[in-house]
Design a protein around this motif. Structure first.
Motif, short mmCIF file in Angstrom:
data_model
loop_
_atom_site.label_atom_id
_atom_site.label_comp_id
_atom_site.label_asym_id
_atom_site.label_seq_id
_atom_site.Cartn_x
_atom_site.Cartn_y
_atom_site.Cartn_z
N LEU A 1 0.82 -1.21 0.00
CA LEU A 1 0.00 0.00 0.00
C LEU A 1 0.86 1.26 0.00
O LEU A 1 1.91 1.32 0.64
CB LEU A 1 -0.92 0.01 1.23
CG LEU A 1 -1.98 -1.08 1.30
CD1 LEU A 1 -2.71 -1.00 2.65
CD2 LEU A 1 -2.95 -0.98 0.14
N THR A 2 0.37 2.26 -0.72
CA THR A 2 1.06 3.54 -0.77
C THR A 2 0.26 4.59 -0.02
O THR A 2 -0.97 4.63 -0.13
CB THR A 2 1.22 3.99 -2.24
OG1 THR A 2 2.12 3.10 -2.88
CG2 THR A 2 1.77 5.40 -2.35
N GLY A 3 0.97 5.39 0.75
CA GLY A 3 0.30 6.47 1.48
C GLY A 3 1.13 7.73 1.40
O GLY A 3 2.02 7.84 0.56
N PHE A 4 0.83 8.66 2.27
CA PHE A 4 1.58 9.91 2.30
C PHE A 4 3.04 9.61 2.67
O PHE A 4 3.31 8.95 3.67
CB PHE A 4 0.96 10.85 3.35
CG PHE A 4 1.75 12.10 3.59
CD1 PHE A 4 1.82 13.08 2.61
CD2 PHE A 4 2.43 12.29 4.78
CE1 PHE A 4 2.56 14.23 2.83
CE2 PHE A 4 3.17 13.44 5.00
CZ PHE A 4 3.24 14.42 4.02
N ASN A 5 3.94 10.09 1.83
CA ASN A 5 5.36 9.94 2.14
C ASN A 5 5.83 8.50 2.29
O ASN A 5 6.82 8.21 2.92
CB ASN A 5 5.68 10.71 3.43
CG ASN A 5 7.09 11.24 3.42
OD1 ASN A 5 7.77 11.16 2.40
ND2 ASN A 5 7.54 11.74 4.54
N LYS A 6 5.06 7.56 1.75
CA LYS A 6 5.46 6.16 1.82
C LYS A 6 4.94 5.45 0.57
O LYS A 6 3.75 5.26 0.41
CB LYS A 6 4.88 5.50 3.07
CG LYS A 6 5.28 4.05 3.21
CD LYS A 6 4.11 3.17 3.59
CE LYS A 6 4.48 1.70 3.54
NZ LYS A 6 3.66 0.91 2.65
N ILE A 7 5.87 5.10 -0.30
CA ILE A 7 5.48 4.41 -1.53
C ILE A 7 5.50 2.91 -1.26
O ILE A 7 6.44 2.40 -0.64
CB ILE A 7 6.45 4.74 -2.68
CG1 ILE A 7 6.65 6.25 -2.84
CG2 ILE A 7 6.00 4.10 -3.99
CD1 ILE A 7 5.42 7.01 -3.26
N GLY A 8 4.48 2.21 -1.69
CA GLY A 8 4.39 0.77 -1.46
C GLY A 8 5.48 -0.01 -2.20
O GLY A 8 6.07 0.49 -3.14
N LEU A 9 5.70 -1.23 -1.74
CA LEU A 9 6.69 -2.07 -2.39
C LEU A 9 6.10 -2.69 -3.66
O LEU A 9 4.90 -2.94 -3.73
CB LEU A 9 7.14 -3.19 -1.45
CG LEU A 9 7.81 -2.80 -0.14
CD1 LEU A 9 8.30 -4.06 0.59
CD2 LEU A 9 8.97 -1.85 -0.37
N SER A 10 6.97 -2.95 -4.63
CA SER A 10 6.52 -3.68 -5.81
C SER A 10 6.37 -5.15 -5.44
O SER A 10 6.84 -5.58 -4.39
CB SER A 10 7.53 -3.51 -6.95
OG SER A 10 8.71 -4.21 -6.64
N LYS A 11 5.75 -5.92 -6.32
CA LYS A 11 5.58 -7.36 -6.07
C LYS A 11 6.94 -8.00 -5.83
O LYS A 11 7.13 -8.81 -4.92
CB LYS A 11 4.92 -8.03 -7.28
CG LYS A 11 3.47 -7.64 -7.46
CD LYS A 11 2.52 -8.67 -6.85
CE LYS A 11 1.23 -8.05 -6.38
NZ LYS A 11 0.44 -7.35 -7.40
#
Lengths: 515, 358
Positions: free
Chosen positions: B189-199
């Motif tokens: 999951l991506t949120g504010f100031n945190k990009i989610g990890l790819s598979k």
């Protein structure tokens, strides 16, 4: 004029969130707004795109931007939308039929339209845009017009015609790296002799250049490891192949556990590419192992180190790639790692871009006037029979068009004409190849040089350079031991999923919510 | 997890099909044969759970399973599961909860939509509530973006409330899962100031393959959607994220058209002519429809007597191989009749679960 400047600055503040212009932007923008054709040569990282994005908001009518790379277009549109710029779109061959049709039929909804040069040869698209008011026609990466530019795209040579059909909107041609010869070609082929030239020096005073000669790739690895341990900075490492890019990434991950390392190349899924790019921008990643596919449109301010594990094919590409470092103006380093035999890869890549003489012969044999009429009918067959890549086929096709063997898709029945064209194609191919090789040797000479790197990298593009604010280069006394770069530290704890979820949903405070 | 799914599939097809059948099953190929396989061979849950699977990757995994000695191929170009494979399979079937949450047949079309909506909404809300309106969306499907715009208009001014409710609901659902499976979901999951990890990165973090990550993710999504449906009142926010074409029969577009013609009483030959299709293609559609439509009028095509004969032979020979069955039946009984009868009777041991509509 001052009223104009003020308005422009207000627009800038409103849409781009900052008020200061970088070198050259203001001059080019006011030229465009006062109805001049402009050739702008601005170094990478100085915000070339602002030079048309801002006028497009101000001008009545539509701005068209011709861009050679789909990924570049898509990136630009995404970033603009992120800035709240809604009336922007990209039209290219990647869209499916329905999407394309929908967008083309609704062109009047947009202020800014990105398209590929190929799209401008599409009849339906052209009919639509000629009926609209086009106020600004932008040629991005304009060096593609010149065969002496570091990339050459035959479709760019047809842009003069497009400009005519659009009833001569003002034209803005932009490039980051163009020698004086290439600049002349741009003006000549666009047929805009009154173009105002705005050429800005491409040297960057906060960059330090260094080249290290090592024995083999294992030593390259050791150097990288050593340097990254000493300076855990935001780093890009360039490779010429996807396999190497992944391989070194895995090795670095194992060796340097305190840094976050990932790879990026054109073979990845678009979703994954976007995530990796955003993580890097967000400093969630420290080191990115990449191919030249990475970087376009990546405007990360604090990249401190750009390492070339493999050589690019020419100085222009090197300048562009190393230019991704230090956009914030702080001390940054470009390191080239060279070992004997490294020249093989770029030469091989150059060979693959052009058709072989056998392939050329083969294609011309196909174009026997007794059997064929329209080139389109057989195009796919020719491509597969002669095992041509897209760039190879385009190269030959363009030559056939140039020498009137193919006119409006119809093949000439004149044998002499065909033979003549064949001879020219072969000669031209040889010329192109030796030109490419020569460009590569210029870079290689720089790698092997024994003079100041700064002086020698920029000298074919401009006279002189600004005094470096940091260490100049390895010849002028730079060593990594003395380098003191700024380091971004980011706390990286491994959280449980509950903590991670809380963070994303801003659920501060421990155990406030019980599950 | 991916290996377990592959082995389970091999065990259930029992050498009756080539490896390709499993590939088509996982990628949800909309062919009558694949739909039929999913139903008769009790593989419905895996139907379409891995639409982005590439043939090259699939072949690689098969090769790997062979290397491990879990499966072997025989001269007839089919593959069977070994005893070693069965032991592995049984162990993992018992210990992996996530496997049992998959319901591909019903959810494979909705799960990706549900997923991209959740991802885009969380990223947007997480940024906007922090005052950041400038971010690059990690989902770029036009349809999802449009949906979200509507969603925002509809719930204008209630963003904070919705965002909080959603947190509670997600937390609640994820807590019912093994913590690793929940982590796999959340780390993407991506949120504010945190990009989610790819598979790929997620796989790296949890020491598994990217195929496993894909399967766990699908399993979580299916689990959530089923829970949301069963306890509608409890997850009223997340309910909005599920696309509302739940009730439609899972048919290929082409079969749907054929069904429209059939419903207006047009004979098969005429349908073929009108649609410029081969008669066989139309027959395939009929079988596809028979599989999913509980009200399918079998008597229009097969007499009661023939139906009985087919069932008896099938049972006696204990196979579903059409060729073998046909050889034991009177000349006049054709393949179409056999397939049709199979479609009706082996649809599934429990009849197609009627799914609620929104």
């Amino acid at each position: 004029m001052s009223l104009l400047t003020q308005e422009v600055e207000e627009l800038m503040e409103k849409h781009f969130g900052f008020s200061g212009f970088r070198e050259g932007q203001k001059e080019i923008i006011s030229d465009v707004l006062s109805d001049h054709d402009v050739l702008g040569i601005l170094p990478t990282g100085t915000g070339k795109s602002l030079c048309y994005q801002l006028p497009s908001l101000y001008l009545e009518g539509i701005t068209i931007v011709v861009s050679p790379l789909i990924s570049l277009m898509v990136d630009q549109v995404k970033q603009l939308k992120a800035k709240g710029f809604k009336r922007v779109t990209a039209i290219n061959s990647m869209l499916d039929f329905r999407q394309k049709k929908h967008r083309i039929n609704n062109l009047h909804h947009y202020k800014l339209i990105y398209c590929s040069p190929e799209m401008l040869q599409n009849e339906h698209f052209m009919t639509q845009i000629t009926s609209l008011h086009i106020s600004l026609f932008v040629v991005d990466e304009a060096h593609c017009i010149s065969q002496w530019g570091h990339e050459f795209r035959t479709d760019y040579l047809k842009l003069n015609d497009v400009i005519k059909k659009l009833k001569y909107p003002r034209v803005l041609a932009l490039s980051a790296t163009a020698t004086p010869q290439v600049q002349d070609d741009i003006v000549k082929y666009l047929e805009r002799p009154e173009m105002k030239k705005r050429v800005y020096a491409m040297d960057r005073e906060n960059l330090t250049f260094t080249v290290e000669h090592v024995e083999n790739w294992q030593e390259k690895m050791e150097r990288i490891e050593h340097i990254l341990r000493m300076h855990p900075v935001s780093t890009m490492i360039y490779f010429s192949s996807r396999e190497w890019c992944e391989k070194v990434c895995f090795m670095l991950k194992e060796k340097i556990t305190n840094l976050k390392v990932a790879f990026y190349h054109g073979g990845m899924e678009p979703d994954d590419r976007l995530l990796i790019q955003q993580q890097f921008m967000n400093d969630q990643l420290d080191v990115i192992c990449c191919t030249s596919a990475f970087g376009m449109g990546v405007d990360k301010p604090n990249v401190r180190l750009v390492i070339h594990f493999h050589l690019p094919t020419q100085k222009e590409s090197y300048i562009q790639e190393v230019g991704r470092a230090g956009r914030d103006g702080d001390s940054s380093v470009g390191l080239v790692l060279y070992s004997k035999g490294d020249e093989q890869i770029p030469i091989h890549l150059m060979e693959l871009e052009l058709p072989t003489e056998n392939q050329i012969k083969h294609v011309y044999e196909y174009v026997n006037p007794l059997q064929l009429n329209s080139i389109e009918e057989k195009q796919e067959e020719i491509i597969s029979q002669c095992e041509l890549s897209e760039s190879q086929w385009k190269f030959i096709l363009f030559q056939m068009e140039k020498f009137h063997v193919v006119q409006d898709g119809i093949i000439s029945k004149d044998k002499e004409k065909i033979e003549n064209a064949y001879r020219h194609t072969v000669t031209y191919k040889q010329e192109r190849f030796s030109h490419k090789v020569q460009k590569f040797y210029e870079l290689l000479e720089w790698v092997h040089g024994d003079e100041c790197r700064r002086k020698t990298i920029y000298q074919s593009f401009q006279k002189g350079f600004k005094a470096p604010t940091e260490n100049c280069c390895d010849f002028c006394g730079f060593t990594f031991n003395e380098w003191e770069p700024l380091i971004v530290t980011r706390e990286r704890k491994v959280h449980s999923w509950m903590e991670e979820l809380k963070e994303i949903f801003h659920q501060e405070g421990p155990d406030e919510k019980t599950i | 997890m991916f290996h377990t799914i592959l082995l389970d599939s091999f065990q259930k097809i029992q050498m009756e099909r080539s490896d390709s059948a499993i590939f088509h099953l996982l990628t949800g190929k909309k062919s009558s044969q694949t739909v039929q396989d999913a139903n008769t061979l009790n593989l419905k849950n895996y139907f379409g759970i891995y639409k982005t699977l590439k043939r090259k990757d699939f072949d690689k995994e098969i090769l790997y399973l062979m290397k491990l000695g879990f499966i072997k191929s025989n001269p007839h170009n089919t593959t069977f599961i070994t005893n070693k494979g069965i032991t592995f399979l049984q162990h993992h079937m018992e210990n992996n909860k996530g496997l049992h949450w998959l319901s591909g047949y019903h959810l494979h079309q909705m799960a990706p939509v549900f997923w991209s909506r959740i991802q885009l909404f969380i990223q947007t809300a997480s940024n906007v509530t922090r005052g950041n309106n400038r971010f690059v969306p990690i989902v770029d499907q036009e349809l999802t973006i449009q949906w979200m715009k509507q969603f925002f208009v509809q719930y204008k001014g209630q963003l904070d409330v919705i965002f909080n409710d959603m947190y509670e609901e997600l937390c609640n659902l994820l807590s019912k899962q093994p913590s690793q499976q929940a982590s796999i979901f959340v780390s993407q999951l991506t949120g504010f100031n945190k990009i989610g990890l790819s598979k790929f990165q997620t796989a790296d973090r949890f020491q598994m393959t990217k195929h496993d990550v894909e399967m766990y993710t699908q399993s979580t999504l299916h689990f959530m959607m089923n829970q949301i449906y069963e306890k509608k009142g409890q997850y009223k926010r997340l309910l909005d994220f599920i696309p509302n074409d739940f009730h439609k029969l899972p048919l290929t577009e082409s079969a749907k058209q054929t069904l429209r013609f059939l419903n207006s009483g047009i004979p098969l030959n005429t349908i073929a002519k009108k649609r410029r299709l081969k008669l066989n293609t139309v027959l395939d559609h009929v079988i596809e429809i028979a599989f999913v439509d509980p009200r399918f009028p079998i008597r229009k095509y097969v007499s009661e007597e023939v139906e009985q004969q087919i069932l008896e032979v099938t049972e006696k020979l204990d196979t579903k191989r059409l060729k073998t069955i046909k050889e034991h039946l009177p000349e006049h009984v054709d393949y179409f009749a056999i397939r049709l009868v199979h479609a009706i009777h082996f649809r599934s041991s429990n009849p197609t679960k009627e799914l609620p509509t929104i």
